[in-house]
Scaffold this motif. Structure first.
Motif, PDB file in Angstrom:
ATOM      1  N   LEU A 145     -29.164 -12.228  19.579  1.00  0.00           N
ATOM      2  CA  LEU A 145     -30.325 -11.965  18.728  1.00  0.00           C
ATOM      3  C   LEU A 145     -31.375 -11.134  19.459  1.00  0.00           C
ATOM      4  N   SER A 146     -31.651 -11.435  20.712  1.00  0.00           N
ATOM      5  CA  SER A 146     -32.689 -10.691  21.436  1.00  0.00           C
ATOM      6  C   SER A 146     -32.313  -9.214  21.563  1.00  0.00           C
ATOM      7  N   ARG A 147     -31.040  -8.924  21.828  1.00  0.00           N
ATOM      8  CA  ARG A 147     -30.598  -7.534  21.955  1.00  0.00           C
ATOM      9  C   ARG A 147     -30.705  -6.805  20.614  1.00  0.00           C
ATOM     10  N   TYR A 151     -30.096  -9.704   6.951  1.00  0.00           N
ATOM     11  CA  TYR A 151     -31.398  -9.093   7.262  1.00  0.00           C
ATOM     12  C   TYR A 151     -31.272  -8.021   8.346  1.00  0.00           C
ATOM     13  N   LEU A 152     -30.511  -8.322   9.393  1.00  0.00           N
ATOM     14  CA  LEU A 152     -30.374  -7.396  10.519  1.00  0.00           C
ATOM     15  C   LEU A 152     -29.286  -6.356  10.295  1.00  0.00           C
ATOM     16  N   ALA A 153     -28.518  -6.504   9.209  1.00  0.00           N
ATOM     17  CA  ALA A 153     -27.410  -5.599   8.875  1.00  0.00           C
ATOM     18  C   ALA A 153     -26.406  -5.529  10.025  1.00  0.00           C
ATOM     19  N   VAL A 154     -26.002  -6.709  10.503  1.00  0.00           N
ATOM     20  CA  VAL A 154     -25.007  -6.808  11.574  1.00  0.00           C
ATOM     21  C   VAL A 154     -23.897  -7.750  11.134  1.00  0.00           C
ATOM     22  N   SER A 155     -22.750  -7.625  11.791  1.00  0.00           N
ATOM     23  CA  SER A 155     -21.661  -8.547  11.532  1.00  0.00           C
ATOM     24  C   SER A 155     -21.838  -9.790  12.401  1.00  0.00           C
ATOM     25  N   LEU A 156     -21.087 -10.820  12.082  1.00  0.00           N
ATOM     26  CA  LEU A 156     -21.175 -12.070  12.827  1.00  0.00           C
ATOM     27  C   LEU A 156     -20.871 -11.851  14.306  1.00  0.00           C
ATOM     28  N   ASP A 157     -19.860 -11.023  14.609  1.00  0.00           N
ATOM     29  CA  ASP A 157     -19.497 -10.814  16.012  1.00  0.00           C
ATOM     30  C   ASP A 157     -20.511  -9.957  16.770  1.00  0.00           C
ATOM     31  N   GLN A 168     -33.703  -2.962  17.120  1.00  0.00           N
ATOM     32  CA  GLN A 168     -34.355  -2.674  15.840  1.00  0.00           C
ATOM     33  C   GLN A 168     -35.879  -2.760  15.932  1.00  0.00           C
ATOM     34  N   LYS A 169     -36.377  -3.007  17.153  1.00  0.00           N
ATOM     35  CA  LYS A 169     -37.820  -3.104  17.406  1.00  0.00           C
ATOM     36  C   LYS A 169     -38.502  -4.122  16.494  1.00  0.00           C
ATOM     37  N   LEU A 170     -37.900  -5.321  16.427  1.00  0.00           N
ATOM     38  CA  LEU A 170     -38.425  -6.396  15.593  1.00  0.00           C
ATOM     39  C   LEU A 170     -39.005  -7.501  16.460  1.00  0.00           C
ATOM     40  N   LYS A 171     -40.005  -8.175  15.927  1.00  0.00           N
ATOM     41  CA  LYS A 171     -40.605  -9.335  16.581  1.00  0.00           C
ATOM     42  C   LYS A 171     -40.134 -10.598  15.870  1.00  0.00           C
TER      43      LYS A 171
END
Length: 71
Positions: free
Chosen positions: A6-8, A53-59, A13-16
């Motif tokens: 999550l941190s990476r 929300y982050l538009a990422v896959s589970l892996d 995505q420059k999110l807080k």
């Protein structure tokens, strides 16, 4: 062991944490524990919400790493 990226992903995505919490409704404490990889358990709905929300896959969010056993 499960690694949380999550941190990476948030950094890319420059999110807080506060932004993600506000936009998704996920508890800030839950996100903080995920961010710092101190989370013990997580709800599948939370994982689904983050992936969407982050538009990422589970892996991309979570990774299984085999623990090496000591002899």
């Amino acid at each position: 062991m499960i690694k949380c990226h999550l941190s990476r992903v948030m950094g890319e995505q420059k999110l807080k944490i506060s932004d993600v919490s506000r936009d998704t409704g996920i508890n800030r404490g839950t996100l903080t524990r995920m961010y710092y990889e101190t989370l013990v358990r997580i709800d599948l709905d939370t994982i689904n919400t983050l992936c969407e929300y982050l538009a990422v896959s589970l892996d991309e969010l979570l990774e299984y790493q085999r623990c090496e056993k000591s002899a």
